[in-house]
Enzyme design. Structure first.
Site, PDB file in Angstrom:
ATOM      1  N   ARG A  78       0.854  -1.186   0.000  1.00 55.82           N
ATOM      2  CA  ARG A  78       0.000   0.000   0.000  1.00 55.82           C
ATOM      3  C   ARG A  78       0.891   1.236   0.000  1.00 55.82           C
ATOM      4  NH1 ARG A  78      -2.530   3.032   4.775  1.00 55.82           N
ATOM      5  NH2 ARG A  78      -3.760   4.559   3.643  1.00 55.82           N
ATOM      6  N   HIS A 122      -2.849  10.938   0.818  1.00 57.54           N
ATOM      7  CA  HIS A 122      -2.279  10.725   2.155  1.00 57.54           C
ATOM      8  C   HIS A 122      -1.621  12.048   2.566  1.00 57.54           C
ATOM      9  CE1 HIS A 122      -0.790   7.386   5.005  1.00 57.54           C
ATOM     10  NE2 HIS A 122      -0.398   8.526   5.552  1.00 57.54           N
ATOM     11  N   GLU A 167      -7.246   8.404   6.421  1.00 55.93           N
ATOM     12  CA  GLU A 167      -7.505   9.060   7.704  1.00 55.93           C
ATOM     13  C   GLU A 167      -8.020  10.494   7.567  1.00 55.93           C
ATOM     14  OE1 GLU A 167      -4.013   8.681  10.146  1.00 55.93           O
ATOM     15  OE2 GLU A 167      -4.037   6.506  10.111  1.00 55.93           O
ATOM     16  N   ASN A 297      -7.192   1.673   9.894  1.00 53.04           N
ATOM     17  CA  ASN A 297      -5.894   1.914  10.522  1.00 53.04           C
ATOM     18  C   ASN A 297      -6.106   1.828  12.020  1.00 53.04           C
ATOM     19  OD1 ASN A 297      -4.965   2.379   7.979  1.00 53.04           O
ATOM     20  ND2 ASN A 297      -4.440   4.528   8.290  1.00 53.04           N
ATOM     21  N   TYR A 299      -4.256   1.484  15.823  1.00 58.09           N
ATOM     22  CA  TYR A 299      -3.037   1.550  16.622  1.00 58.09           C
ATOM     23  C   TYR A 299      -3.279   1.372  18.111  1.00 58.09           C
ATOM     24  CZ  TYR A 299      -0.576   3.167  12.500  1.00 58.09           C
ATOM     25  OH  TYR A 299      -0.010   3.234  11.261  1.00 58.09           O
ATOM     26  N   GLU A 355      -3.334  -0.229   8.106  1.00 58.99           N
ATOM     27  CA  GLU A 355      -2.162   0.145   8.901  1.00 58.99           C
ATOM     28  C   GLU A 355      -2.298  -0.439  10.291  1.00 58.99           C
ATOM     29  OE1 GLU A 355      -1.212   4.327   9.265  1.00 58.99           O
ATOM     30  OE2 GLU A 355      -1.584   4.655   7.131  1.00 58.99           O
TER      31      GLU A 355
HETATM   32  O1  IFM Z   1       2.696   7.606  10.037  1.00 62.89           O
HETATM   33  C1  IFM Z   1       1.326   7.628  10.212  1.00 62.89           C
HETATM   34  C2  IFM Z   1       0.612   7.437   8.891  1.00 62.89           C
HETATM   35  O2  IFM Z   1       0.981   8.390   7.955  1.00 62.89           O
HETATM   36  C3  IFM Z   1      -0.879   7.524   9.083  1.00 62.89           C
HETATM   37  N1  IFM Z   1      -1.318   6.656  10.152  1.00 62.89           N
HETATM   38  C4  IFM Z   1      -0.609   6.684  11.395  1.00 62.89           C
HETATM   39  C5  IFM Z   1       0.877   6.533  11.164  1.00 62.89           C
HETATM   40  C6  IFM Z   1       1.628   6.587  12.503  1.00 62.89           C
HETATM   41  O3  IFM Z   1       1.396   7.787  13.142  1.00 62.89           O
END
Ligand code: IFM
Length: 450
Positions: A78, A122, A167, A297, A299, A355
């Site tokens: 990606r 992005h 995002e 995404n 985290y 992500e």
């Molecule tokens: O690096 C970023 C990415 O560009 C978008 N999502 C979160 C990642 C980590 O902060």
């Protein structure tokens, strides 16, 4: 006995990057200036004073990087396209050299048996469009459609997976609300308008991409969270509901045809004075254009406590939890919860984790290797959570680790390393970290022993 974790046969394993974070070559071959070029060239915006002018120099080293991916057994990659490489002024004259770069990249991936997943936006908006009003202006959404048309017309015969935006919450609210990302504006009315126009441009672009790319599967990537109240008190429940609305439902609801959630529009007005006067009559139908998949995404999670005054809810740090270098709690079970929620609440036909990864401080050891034990453990726990979600019927079709390699982490510059490949930015040397070596085995076996 270790438990053997095996993924579905057609599950896709890959890694993700974005143009500004890795390419460098910020002013080469006719590329125009982006808002991130302008932002990083403005003193005081980036923690270490760095820029993406060179970054990983991927623009010049892409063939070596693709060879590394192939050596790691990657099945999908990606990456994002830099809008100002294609349209230096954001609209109008197309820069063929910019398209040529991505054309070569796509061919290079296919030649190595790696499926390209293209993200159109992005965050590197052409500065010329920002000067004309940026995402708070409706005209930027129109310009995005022409840009999506130009790219999909050129690559659509070979690229089948398209992600319109990465995002939108971050692009809109960190860029135009809090001002910590480019273009550095602090105005919540503008941020809300920006979020709306990003979603609108997504809905408008989806059919245009399909018209250019016969086998296209079109989606959008959202940064999503599991949001939980810190206590069973009604105040904490309400605060969690508000944060969930702001981060998750504000985007999911209109994309999946439910219009903007009224509790969140009311919250926006009460807390930030936002008027929804930028929403035109048919916009919600445009935003709800049918899509083929959702990119997630993921985290971390948020554990939320009600604020003392009537302000934004607060995320608290749970004792005994582990945190990454970003200060983000490591919360793999929340990925499991989030995926189930998406499946059962929104009935999404296909999901990719576009992500997931972690920043930890890495060092090159005397043996020349990077023993990033904590990142490996992070990935393993999250893969396990994803696998559990699949067992519950969640249609998860692939997983992209963030990131393929260490890169420019926005306002944090080069101080945070997310890669499964270590990058020495001075020598531009790459070293596959232990997490990357382990990931190679996971891909080869389509699973791992837990
Ligand atoms: O690096 C970023 C990415 O560009 C978008 N999502 C979160 C990642 C980590 O902060």
């Amino acid at each position: 006995m270790p438990e053997r974790i095996t993924f579905p046969q057609d599950f896709l394993w890959g890694a993700a990057t974005s143009s500004y974070q890795i390419e460098g070559a910020w002013n080469e071959d006719g590329k125009g200036e982006s808002i991130w070029d302008r932002f990083t060239h403005t003193p005081g915006k980036i923690i270490d004073g760095s820029t993406g002018d060179v970054a990983c120099d991927h623009y010049h080293r892409w063939e070596d990087d693709l060879d590394l991916m192939q050596a790691m057994g990657m099945q999908a990659y990606r990456f994002s396209i830099a809008w100002p490489r294609i349209l230096p002024q954001g609209r109008g004259q197309v820069n063929q050299a910019g398209l040529d770069f991505y054309d070569r990249l796509v061919d290079g991936l296919l030649a190595r048996g790696i499926a390209p997943f293209v993200t159109l936006y992005h965050w590197d908006l052409p500065q010329a469009l920002e000067d004309a009003g940026g995402w708070p202006a409706r005209a930027t959404a129109e310009a995005f459609v022409a840009y999506a048309d130009a790219v999909s017309a050129r690559l659509g015969d070979r690229v089948t997976r398209w992600i319109t935006h990465n995002e939108p919450w971050v692009a809109a609210f960190l860029g135009y609300g809090m001002g910590v990302h480019a273009p550095g504006v602090q105005d919540f009315q503008k941020a809300a308008a920006a979020a709306h126009h990003i979603l609108l441009s997504h809905g408008w672009a989806a059919p245009v991409i399909r018209a250019n790319s016969a086998d296209a599967q079109v989606g959008i990537t959202l940064n999503l969270y599991d949001v939980a109240p810190a206590s069973p008190s009604p105040q904490d429940y309400r605060a969690a509901r508000e944060l969930d609305g702001f981060l998750n439902r504000w985007f999911l609801d209109p994309i999946y045809g439910r219009h903007y959630p009224q509790d969140v529009t009311a919250w926006f007005e009460r807390v930030h004075g936002v008027q929804m006067n930028f929403v035109a009559a048919d916009d919600v139908n445009s935003i709800a254009a049918p899509i083929d998949f959702l990119g997630v995404n993921y985290y971390t999670r948020h554990v939320v406590r009600a604020p003392d005054e009537d302000n934004a809810p607060r995320t608290i740090h749970t004792e005994d939890s582990e945190f990454t270098e970003m200060g983000w709690e490591v919360a793999p079970r929340s990925l499991f919860r989030l995926l189930n929620r998406l499946h059962f609440e929104y009935h999404i036909p296909s999901i990719y984790i576009t992500e997931n990864g972690a920043a930890f401080s890495d060092i090159v050891s005397e043996d020349g290797r990077v023993h990033d034990r904590r990142r490996l453990a992070y990935l393993k726990a999250h893969f396990k959570a994803a696998h559990d979600a699949i067992q519950c019927g969640v249609p998860l079709n692939g997983y992209f680790v963030w990131s393929l390699m260490d890169n420019f982490e926005w306002a944090f510059g080069y101080t945070k390393r997310f890669g499964i490949i270590y990058v020495d930015f001075d020598a531009q040397q790459r070293i596959i970290k232990d997490s990357g070596r382990w990931y190679r085995e996971v891909i080869a076996r389509n699973g791992f022993d837990d």
